[in-house]
Every structure is written in C-alpha cells, then in structure tokens.
Design a protein around this motif. Structure first.
Motif, PDB file in Angstrom:
ATOM      1  N   VAL A 134       0.841  -1.200   0.000  1.00  0.00           N
ATOM      2  CA  VAL A 134       0.000   0.000   0.000  1.00  0.00           C
ATOM      3  C   VAL A 134       0.876   1.251   0.000  1.00  0.00           C
ATOM      4  O   VAL A 134       0.567   2.235  -0.675  1.00  0.00           O
ATOM      5  N   GLU A 135       1.991   1.179   0.733  1.00  0.00           N
ATOM      6  CA  GLU A 135       2.913   2.323   0.790  1.00  0.00           C
ATOM      7  C   GLU A 135       3.457   2.674  -0.596  1.00  0.00           C
ATOM      8  O   GLU A 135       3.604   3.847  -0.937  1.00  0.00           O
ATOM      9  N   ILE A 136       3.717   1.671  -1.375  1.00  0.00           N
ATOM     10  CA  ILE A 136       4.211   1.900  -2.741  1.00  0.00           C
ATOM     11  C   ILE A 136       3.180   2.671  -3.560  1.00  0.00           C
ATOM     12  O   ILE A 136       3.512   3.649  -4.231  1.00  0.00           O
ATOM     13  N   PHE A 137       1.939   2.248  -3.450  1.00  0.00           N
ATOM     14  CA  PHE A 137       0.863   2.947  -4.166  1.00  0.00           C
ATOM     15  C   PHE A 137       0.702   4.376  -3.629  1.00  0.00           C
ATOM     16  O   PHE A 137       0.506   5.319  -4.391  1.00  0.00           O
ATOM     17  N   GLU A 138       0.833   4.500  -2.308  1.00  0.00           N
ATOM     18  CA  GLU A 138       0.647   5.811  -1.687  1.00  0.00           C
ATOM     19  C   GLU A 138       1.756   6.782  -2.110  1.00  0.00           C
ATOM     20  O   GLU A 138       1.491   7.966  -2.356  1.00  0.00           O
ATOM     21  N   GLN A 139       2.977   6.266  -2.206  1.00  0.00           N
ATOM     22  CA  GLN A 139       4.103   7.114  -2.622  1.00  0.00           C
ATOM     23  C   GLN A 139       3.853   7.739  -3.982  1.00  0.00           C
ATOM     24  O   GLN A 139       4.173   8.905  -4.220  1.00  0.00           O
ATOM     25  N   ALA A 140       3.281   6.941  -4.874  1.00  0.00           N
ATOM     26  CA  ALA A 140       2.988   7.458  -6.212  1.00  0.00           C
ATOM     27  C   ALA A 140       1.970   8.590  -6.149  1.00  0.00           C
ATOM     28  O   ALA A 140       2.107   9.620  -6.825  1.00  0.00           O
ATOM     29  N   VAL A 141       0.942   8.407  -5.301  1.00  0.00           N
ATOM     30  CA  VAL A 141      -0.088   9.443  -5.153  1.00  0.00           C
ATOM     31  C   VAL A 141       0.526  10.722  -4.568  1.00  0.00           C
ATOM     32  O   VAL A 141       0.300  11.823  -5.078  1.00  0.00           O
ATOM     33  N   VAL A 142       1.310  10.565  -3.513  1.00  0.00           N
ATOM     34  CA  VAL A 142       1.940  11.726  -2.861  1.00  0.00           C
ATOM     35  C   VAL A 142       2.811  12.488  -3.853  1.00  0.00           C
ATOM     36  O   VAL A 142       2.746  13.719  -3.963  1.00  0.00           O
ATOM     37  N   ARG A 143       3.600  11.730  -4.598  1.00  0.00           N
ATOM     38  CA  ARG A 143       4.490  12.366  -5.578  1.00  0.00           C
ATOM     39  C   ARG A 143       3.678  13.081  -6.662  1.00  0.00           C
ATOM     40  O   ARG A 143       3.998  14.210  -7.044  1.00  0.00           O
ATOM     41  N   GLY A 144       2.617  12.421  -7.118  1.00  0.00           N
ATOM     42  CA  GLY A 144       1.779  13.023  -8.158  1.00  0.00           C
ATOM     43  C   GLY A 144       1.091  14.293  -7.694  1.00  0.00           C
ATOM     44  O   GLY A 144       0.889  15.225  -8.481  1.00  0.00           O
ATOM     45  N   LYS A 145       0.697  14.306  -6.437  1.00  0.00           N
ATOM     46  CA  LYS A 145       0.073  15.515  -5.906  1.00  0.00           C
ATOM     47  C   LYS A 145       1.076  16.668  -5.874  1.00  0.00           C
ATOM     48  O   LYS A 145       0.720  17.828  -6.126  1.00  0.00           O
ATOM     49  N   LYS A 146       2.333  16.350  -5.569  1.00  0.00           N
ATOM     50  CA  LYS A 146       3.375  17.393  -5.537  1.00  0.00           C
ATOM     51  C   LYS A 146       3.667  17.929  -6.930  1.00  0.00           C
ATOM     52  O   LYS A 146       3.744  19.140  -7.150  1.00  0.00           O
ATOM     53  N   ASP A 147       3.847  17.006  -7.899  1.00  0.00           N
ATOM     54  CA  ASP A 147       4.241  17.464  -9.238  1.00  0.00           C
ATOM     55  C   ASP A 147       3.030  17.867 -10.091  1.00  0.00           C
ATOM     56  O   ASP A 147       3.178  18.266 -11.244  1.00  0.00           O
ATOM     57  N   GLY A 148       1.841  17.758  -9.542  1.00  0.00           N
ATOM     58  CA  GLY A 148       0.651  18.244 -10.231  1.00  0.00           C
ATOM     59  C   GLY A 148      -0.003  17.277 -11.195  1.00  0.00           C
ATOM     60  O   GLY A 148      -1.031  17.588 -11.784  1.00  0.00           O
ATOM     61  N   SER A 149       0.551  16.085 -11.331  1.00  0.00           N
ATOM     62  CA  SER A 149      -0.049  15.112 -12.251  1.00  0.00           C
ATOM     63  C   SER A 149      -1.274  14.425 -11.634  1.00  0.00           C
ATOM     64  O   SER A 149      -2.069  13.800 -12.322  1.00  0.00           O
ATOM     65  N   ILE A 150      -1.414  14.538 -10.297  1.00  0.00           N
ATOM     66  CA  ILE A 150      -2.537  13.932  -9.588  1.00  0.00           C
ATOM     67  C   ILE A 150      -3.261  15.014  -8.792  1.00  0.00           C
ATOM     68  O   ILE A 150      -2.621  15.880  -8.186  1.00  0.00           O
ATOM     69  N   ALA A 151      -4.594  14.955  -8.817  1.00  0.00           N
ATOM     70  CA  ALA A 151      -5.412  15.967  -8.137  1.00  0.00           C
ATOM     71  C   ALA A 151      -5.279  15.862  -6.621  1.00  0.00           C
ATOM     72  O   ALA A 151      -4.661  14.923  -6.107  1.00  0.00           O
ATOM     73  N   ASP A 152      -5.872  16.814  -5.924  1.00  0.00           N
ATOM     74  CA  ASP A 152      -5.778  16.852  -4.470  1.00  0.00           C
ATOM     75  C   ASP A 152      -6.738  15.851  -3.838  1.00  0.00           C
ATOM     76  O   ASP A 152      -7.836  16.195  -3.413  1.00  0.00           O
ATOM     77  N   VAL A 153      -6.290  14.596  -3.764  1.00  0.00           N
ATOM     78  CA  VAL A 153      -7.118  13.526  -3.187  1.00  0.00           C
ATOM     79  C   VAL A 153      -6.512  13.069  -1.868  1.00  0.00           C
ATOM     80  O   VAL A 153      -5.371  13.415  -1.540  1.00  0.00           O
ATOM     81  N   ASP A 154      -7.268  12.289  -1.104  1.00  0.00           N
ATOM     82  CA  ASP A 154      -6.730  11.679   0.116  1.00  0.00           C
ATOM     83  C   ASP A 154      -5.743  10.584  -0.295  1.00  0.00           C
ATOM     84  O   ASP A 154      -6.140   9.554  -0.846  1.00  0.00           O
ATOM     85  N   SER A 155      -4.474  10.802  -0.008  1.00  0.00           N
ATOM     86  CA  SER A 155      -3.423   9.895  -0.506  1.00  0.00           C
ATOM     87  C   SER A 155      -3.637   8.456  -0.060  1.00  0.00           C
ATOM     88  O   SER A 155      -3.632   7.520  -0.871  1.00  0.00           O
ATOM     89  N   ARG A 156      -3.820   8.278   1.251  1.00  0.00           N
ATOM     90  CA  ARG A 156      -3.916   6.929   1.802  1.00  0.00           C
ATOM     91  C   ARG A 156      -5.150   6.182   1.280  1.00  0.00           C
ATOM     92  O   ARG A 156      -5.053   5.069   0.780  1.00  0.00           O
ATOM     93  N   LYS A 157      -6.283   6.840   1.383  1.00  0.00           N
ATOM     94  CA  LYS A 157      -7.526   6.175   0.983  1.00  0.00           C
ATOM     95  C   LYS A 157      -7.577   5.913  -0.519  1.00  0.00           C
ATOM     96  O   LYS A 157      -8.050   4.863  -0.961  1.00  0.00           O
ATOM     97  N   THR A 158      -7.080   6.877  -1.295  1.00  0.00           N
ATOM     98  CA  THR A 158      -7.051   6.671  -2.740  1.00  0.00           C
ATOM     99  C   THR A 158      -6.115   5.518  -3.098  1.00  0.00           C
ATOM    100  O   THR A 158      -6.441   4.672  -3.940  1.00  0.00           O
ATOM    101  N   ALA A 159      -4.969   5.468  -2.423  1.00  0.00           N
ATOM    102  CA  ALA A 159      -4.023   4.376  -2.652  1.00  0.00           C
ATOM    103  C   ALA A 159      -4.688   3.031  -2.327  1.00  0.00           C
ATOM    104  O   ALA A 159      -4.540   2.049  -3.066  1.00  0.00           O
ATOM    105  N   LEU A 160      -5.438   3.003  -1.229  1.00  0.00           N
ATOM    106  CA  LEU A 160      -6.104   1.768  -0.816  1.00  0.00           C
ATOM    107  C   LEU A 160      -7.147   1.316  -1.831  1.00  0.00           C
ATOM    108  O   LEU A 160      -7.254   0.130  -2.150  1.00  0.00           O
ATOM    109  N   VAL A 161      -7.916   2.276  -2.352  1.00  0.00           N
ATOM    110  CA  VAL A 161      -8.948   1.921  -3.319  1.00  0.00           C
ATOM    111  C   VAL A 161      -8.323   1.405  -4.615  1.00  0.00           C
ATOM    112  O   VAL A 161      -8.770   0.393  -5.165  1.00  0.00           O
TER     113      VAL A 161
END
Lengths: 199, 199
Positions: A134-161
């Motif tokens: 799950v951490e691997i998936f979450e890292q991608a979300v966190v990074r995407g939120k920083k670089d703007g490729s991913i919208a402002d979502v809940d990192s953990r929950k989105t990664a889990l889904v």
DNA sequence: TTTTAGACTGACTAATCAGTCAGTACTTGT
DNA sequence: ACAAGTACTGACTGATTAGTCAGTCTAAAA
C-alpha cells in the motif's frame, strides 16, 4: 552448515510454497512435500518444527520476495511524474502476479488470515507485506500531488482503493475467472480518472 | 419426505456452508458437520453422496442465495438514473457481504476454483454466480449511458473493473485486512469518477 | 394389521495424517 | 585419529479421515 544442507532446506521451502499455494495448507500433506523434494518426512521436521512453522516460513519467503522485487524494480527506474509512476507500479504488479503466481495464490488463500488471528508471527508477515504494498501505491499518489499530475485527493484512501482494484483483478486472474490482460487497459484508464479528477 | 427430514438435510447444508466458509473444505471434517447438526456421519452420507457433493450443494445454495437476494432487492426499488443505481448496487453488495459473510468467504476461497477445473457442475455454479453479479453492474452502466448520467464508456469492461474494485474491498473486509466501512465513501467517489468522465 | 419406504444410527474399516525417535552417514575442527 | 555436531533416514505411533454397511425406527399406504 554445508552448501548442500542449505539448499535442501530451501528446496523444501520452495516446494512448500508451491504446494501450499496450489492446494492450500490443509490439503497439502508433509508426505507430498517430502516426495516433491526427495526427502524423508523426518527431514522436513528436522528443518521445520512442525507443519505450521513450515507455512510461516513459506509466508515469510513470499513477503521477502515481494518486497525485494519491488526494491529492485525501484532501484533502476525513474518516473516522469506520480501519475506515470502509478501506471508503472500497476503494470509491474500485474506482471509479478503473473510470473510469481504462487506468491499471490498464497496471499489470497484464507488460511493465513485465519492463522493471523491467533498467531502474531503470521499477523506480522501479512501486515508487513500489505503495508509495503500500500505504501508503494501511496508514494505514487503523494508524488503526483506534488508534481501536479494527480489531483488533491486523500493519498492513503485513494491508494487503498486503487490497490484493492488491482488486487481484485489479480484475484480474477489467479482464480481463472477473467483475463487480467483484457482488463489491463480499462484498469489504467479507471486509475487515471480516479487520480486526475477532484470531487 | 416428511417436514422433519427436509429440515434435517437443510440443517446439515447450512452448517456445511458456515464450516466450509470459515475453515475451508479440506480442514472441515464430516465429523464436524455431524456434531454441529446432532446427526451421525452416516446420515450426512445418506443425504449427500460424498463430501464433494456436499460442497457443491453448499456452493449452489450460496449462488441461489445471492441471486435471490438481488432479485428481491430490485423488485421493490426504483432508481433515478444509472449512476445512482450503481451507487446503490455497490452499497447493497457491501451490505450483503457484511450480513452474509459466509457466502462471500466461500466464494473467495481457492477450493471451488480448483475444483471447477475438473468438475463441470462446480464450474457452472461459479460462472452463473459471477455472470449474474457482473450483469447487475453492467445494467447500471448501460442505463446510465442512456439517461446521460454515465459517460460513453465500454459497458462490460467498465462494469468488470468496478466489480473487481468492489470485490477487492469485500476481500479486505472478510479477511480482516482493512475496514470496508472506512473505504466506502472513497469507493463511491472513485466509482463516480470512472463513470462520469470519458477518456 | 401388515407392508413398504424413507430417515437415521452404531460400529466398523482402510487409508492417511502429523509428528517422534533411535540411530546412521558425513563433514569439520582439534 | 578422534570427537562433535549437523544432515538425514526408516520404522514407527496414535489420532483422524472419508466412506460403508447391516440393521433400527417411524409413519403412512394397502
């Protein structure tokens, strides 16, 4: 401890992983493991205290295998952004579930989750395995939120889904329900929509 | 066939569903089923040819249960549009997986999928169960595309991806990995994004 | 009242199970 | 050469397994 002894123990362990994965814990006898490795049943109990310990060793081996594979994968990879990173993670996850099907069959069987309720070692192996994933998936979300490729979502929950979506497809694949290959493009598309849009 | 006889057979069948679901096929002995129902082992083999037939009867019962429950659910429901229909289907699916956990534990165990490779009756039960479920999801997509609440997506594949996402969450729930309740809102949000946007 | 059929049981069996144990073969350090 | 420890085995055990079988009980039909 000679080279041959270590390899015999490993041979037993590897056979156990495959047999436990394909047939389940209860439906795999020590005699079967022994036959598969040209060992005596007594030798298996020399290397592993009992059948449950053998299973726990198998589970730990799977845990280490998955974690190591992802470490190696990240070591010689670089991603343009978080969204692309997520796409590649999913792609590698499905590839791994195809080439190391026994690992995922073992993780998808019910037995370890029942054992985890009464055995802390088992619980820890499962926890560590899923936390790493799950951490691997979450890292991608966190990074995407920083670089703007991913919208402002809940990192953990989105990664889990997204993780549960991928695990669902993996289950379809290893249980021969639906072809994961046919769903791959749709999976990536859906994942992009989840990550790109904010609601 | 007296009233009492039928109910004894059903009693055995219901106990078998629970025991097979919670402990697996191989790890459940006929003696256990007998004890749970105050029957003799011989009586179980009087009602069911062998252990495998008992399992198949359990699987068929689960199949019928799921199909019947969804039929009843649709009978006294009306939806404003396809998107809302999908949301309610997911909601009911998770509710059902919570209240009838044994059914889903049985469907998530590895044994029936292995048996399906060599037993046509088993294969048919699984096929019918999953076809019914995926069709329900697909109907919502088709309807939503007509009424405009869902974008122009591939109905079948989108239904499959959403179904696998839901099944992934159900698995987390019944294996005590993550709380499905905590993921419910995120699940609905993700589903909306998948259905609303076209790419 | 007798017959018949379905529901059910106790006692059994042959096979398989996880796990034990006494003892053997091989290697290695002294 | 020898002691010690590691790797390994054959032969065993008691418990449990799925499945059988001969026969009992009950209720309803004839």
């Amino acid at each position: 401890m000679t080279k041959n002894n270590v390899s015999k123990k490993d041979e037993i362990l590897n056979a156990a992983i495959i047999l436990f994965a394909e047939q389940g814990f209860s439906n795999t006898s020590i005699t079967e493991v022994a036959k598969a490795t040209n060992a005596s049943t007594a030798n298996i109990f020399y290397h592993f205290k009992n059948k449950e310990e053998l299973f726990l060793a198998a589970l730990e081996n799977v845990k280490q295998g998955i974690i190591t594979r992802f470490d190696e994968y990240f070591r010689d990879r670089d991603f343009t952004n978080g969204l692309q990173m997520m796409e590649e993670i999913i792609s590698y996850y499905l590839y791994l579930a195809g080439s190391m099907e026994q690992w995922f069959l073992l993780l998808h069987s019910h037995y370890p989750y029942r054992l985890a309720l009464v055995n802390n070692v088992c619980r820890d192996h499962l926890e560590q395995t899923y936390n790493s994933l799950v951490e691997i998936f979450e890292q991608a979300v966190v990074r995407g939120k920083k670089d703007g490729s991913i919208a402002d979502v809940d990192s953990r929950k989105t990664a889990l889904v997204i993780f549960s979506m991928v695990e669902g497809v993996v289950r379809f694949k290893i249980y021969n329900l639906y072809d994961a290959g046919a769903l791959f493009n749709e999976l990536i598309k859906s994942c992009n929509k989840i990550l790109k849009y904010k609601e």
